[in-house]
Design a protein around this motif. Structure first.
Motif, short mmCIF file in Angstrom:
data_model
loop_
_atom_site.label_atom_id
_atom_site.label_comp_id
_atom_site.label_asym_id
_atom_site.label_seq_id
_atom_site.Cartn_x
_atom_site.Cartn_y
_atom_site.Cartn_z
N ASP A 259 -4.20 -15.12 23.70
CA ASP A 259 -4.98 -14.21 22.85
C ASP A 259 -6.07 -15.02 22.15
O ASP A 259 -5.93 -15.43 21.00
N PHE A 260 -7.18 -15.21 22.84
CA PHE A 260 -8.25 -16.03 22.29
C PHE A 260 -8.99 -15.32 21.16
O PHE A 260 -9.64 -15.96 20.34
N GLY A 261 -8.92 -14.00 21.10
CA GLY A 261 -9.54 -13.28 20.01
C GLY A 261 -8.89 -13.61 18.68
O GLY A 261 -9.58 -13.95 17.71
N ARG A 262 -7.57 -13.51 18.63
CA ARG A 262 -6.86 -13.86 17.39
C ARG A 262 -6.97 -15.35 17.10
O ARG A 262 -7.07 -15.75 15.94
N ALA A 263 -6.91 -16.18 18.12
CA ALA A 263 -7.06 -17.61 17.92
C ALA A 263 -8.42 -17.93 17.30
O ALA A 263 -8.51 -18.76 16.37
N SER A 264 -9.46 -17.28 17.77
CA SER A 264 -10.79 -17.49 17.20
C SER A 264 -10.85 -17.00 15.76
O SER A 264 -11.52 -17.62 14.91
N ALA A 265 -10.16 -15.91 15.45
CA ALA A 265 -10.13 -15.40 14.08
C ALA A 265 -9.48 -16.42 13.15
O ALA A 265 -9.96 -16.65 12.03
N VAL A 266 -8.39 -17.04 13.59
CA VAL A 266 -7.75 -18.08 12.78
C VAL A 266 -8.70 -19.25 12.57
O VAL A 266 -8.80 -19.79 11.46
N ALA A 267 -9.42 -19.64 13.61
CA ALA A 267 -10.37 -20.75 13.50
C ALA A 267 -11.49 -20.42 12.51
O ALA A 267 -11.88 -21.26 11.70
N VAL A 268 -11.99 -19.19 12.55
CA VAL A 268 -13.07 -18.79 11.64
C VAL A 268 -12.57 -18.77 10.20
O VAL A 268 -13.27 -19.22 9.28
N ILE A 269 -11.36 -18.26 9.97
CA ILE A 269 -10.79 -18.24 8.62
C ILE A 269 -10.63 -19.67 8.09
O ILE A 269 -10.97 -19.97 6.93
N THR A 270 -10.15 -20.57 8.94
CA THR A 270 -10.00 -21.97 8.53
C THR A 270 -11.35 -22.58 8.18
O THR A 270 -11.48 -23.29 7.17
N ALA A 271 -12.36 -22.30 9.00
CA ALA A 271 -13.70 -22.83 8.73
C ALA A 271 -14.25 -22.28 7.41
O ALA A 271 -14.88 -23.02 6.65
N CYS A 272 -14.00 -21.02 7.12
CA CYS A 272 -14.47 -20.43 5.85
C CYS A 272 -13.80 -21.08 4.65
O CYS A 272 -14.46 -21.34 3.63
N ILE A 273 -12.52 -21.36 4.76
CA ILE A 273 -11.80 -22.03 3.67
C ILE A 273 -12.39 -23.42 3.43
O ILE A 273 -12.62 -23.83 2.29
N LEU A 274 -12.65 -24.14 4.52
CA LEU A 274 -13.21 -25.49 4.38
C LEU A 274 -14.63 -25.44 3.84
O LEU A 274 -15.03 -26.34 3.07
N LEU A 275 -15.39 -24.43 4.20
CA LEU A 275 -16.73 -24.27 3.63
C LEU A 275 -16.66 -24.05 2.12
O LEU A 275 -17.48 -24.58 1.37
N CYS A 276 -15.67 -23.29 1.68
CA CYS A 276 -15.49 -23.07 0.23
C CYS A 276 -15.15 -24.38 -0.47
O CYS A 276 -15.69 -24.68 -1.55
N PHE A 277 -14.25 -25.17 0.12
CA PHE A 277 -13.91 -26.47 -0.47
C PHE A 277 -15.14 -27.37 -0.53
O PHE A 277 -15.37 -28.05 -1.55
N THR A 278 -15.92 -27.39 0.55
CA THR A 278 -17.11 -28.24 0.59
C THR A 278 -18.14 -27.80 -0.44
O THR A 278 -18.76 -28.63 -1.13
N ALA A 279 -18.33 -26.48 -0.58
CA ALA A 279 -19.29 -25.96 -1.57
C ALA A 279 -18.82 -26.30 -2.98
O ALA A 279 -19.64 -26.68 -3.84
N LEU A 280 -17.52 -26.19 -3.24
CA LEU A 280 -16.98 -26.53 -4.56
C LEU A 280 -17.19 -28.02 -4.86
O LEU A 280 -17.60 -28.39 -5.97
N TYR A 281 -16.94 -28.85 -3.84
CA TYR A 281 -17.15 -30.29 -4.02
C TYR A 281 -18.62 -30.59 -4.31
O TYR A 281 -18.93 -31.38 -5.21
N SER A 282 -19.53 -29.97 -3.57
CA SER A 282 -20.95 -30.21 -3.79
C SER A 282 -21.38 -29.76 -5.18
O SER A 282 -22.17 -30.46 -5.85
#
Length: 292
Positions: A259-282
């Motif tokens: 199920d690559f659709g759900r797998a991609s959704a998990v990857a996008v959610i993870t990337a969004c979380i990391l973007l939030c951490f990076t923005a907070l750090y900046s």
């Protein structure tokens, strides 16, 4: 004309790197985001479903467990994995003799292939009587223990294993940062009667503060992508106690349902979380720079 020619030459020099960067990073990234909005058959897009994949995985118990576990990995990594490299760098930095030997010894675990190292550690923590720790416990008169099947132990154990492998390389980065500290500061502190602890507190730690803050966010990003360690050591068990977001993504994509659709959704959610951490750090780093 000369300036335009120089700019054109610069772009021509950068063009191969930009093309490779786009091909191996940006195109797969865009395709992953696009795939997360589709029902898929393997990598084939079948039907546009909007946010249904996201809604589906948010309602699944394994995703909630994997999200919590990933934050627990981050917590234990900051508690153990962030402190150990600094400690190694300080100890080796204060060593008078054989400093090169200790640097090499600290870096050696990082040379080992990651998968091979995890297989060795799986034998080390094995619940069988042939496990290295259980052999030592047997000589001390204790019963064999099942470390990797204990939900409360499994994440700290995986973080310890990951720290063992990567701490030496990070310690070398800290030592490189410490090499830029003026030796006269240490000499003056020693003349004034400052011991090792005071030199570390007032000279060494302030000198690596900026470097440490950068490595902190890089470590959080790396820990959020942890996958093959729990895959090899526990396969996400016991009862999803060591399941991470990346391992869950792998299971959705290659665990049977493809199920690559759900797998991609998990990857996008993870990337969004990391973007939030990076923005907070900046934001915090920018505010701290303004205050300074």
């Amino acid at each position: 004309m000369t300036k335009a020619r120089q700019q054109l030459t610069s772009w021509m020099i950068m063009l191969p790197g930009i093309a490779l960067f786009a091909f191996f990073l940006w195109i797969p990234l865009v395709q992953s985001v696009r795939m997360s909005f589709y029902r898929t058959r393997n990598v084939e897009l079948i039907e546009f479903v909007g946010f249904d994949n996201y809604v589906s995985i948010f309602g699944r118990q394994e995703f909630q467990q994997a999200l919590l576990n990933t934050f627990m990995y981050t917590f234990w990594s900051l508690l153990i994995g962030f402190v150990v490299p600094i400690f190694l760098a300080l100890v080796i930095g204060e060593t008078v003799r054989s400093r090169g030997f200790f640097r090499t010894a600290a870096y050696l675990p990082n040379i080992l292939p990651g998968l091979a190292a995890m297989i060795l550690w799986r034998a080390f923590w094995s619940a069988e009587t042939t496990g290295v720790i259980n052999i030592m416990l047997g000589h001390l008169g204790f019963e064999p223990m099942t470390f990797l099947t204990e939900a409360n132990w499994v994440i700290p154990i995986i973080v310890v294993v990951s720290t063992w492998r990567g701490a030496g390389a990070t310690a070398l980065i800290y030592m490189a940062g410490l090499a830029g500290v003026n030796p006269e500061l240490y000499e003056a502190a020693t003349i004034d009667g400052a011991g090792v602890m005071k030199r570390v507190r007032h000279i060494t730690l302030p000198a690596i503060f900026n470097l440490g803050s950068t490595l902190l966010i890089l470590q959080i990003i790396a820990v959020f992508q942890i996958m093959y360690e729990p895959l090899v050591l526990t396969r996400g068990g016991p009862d999803n106690a060591s399941m991470s977001l990346m391992l869950l993504m792998w299971q959705y994509a290659f665990g049977g349902n493809m199920d690559f659709g759900r797998a991609s959704a998990v990857a996008v959610i993870t990337a969004c979380i990391l973007l939030c951490f990076t923005a907070l750090y900046s934001f915090v780093n920018r505010r701290r720079t303004e205050w300074d």
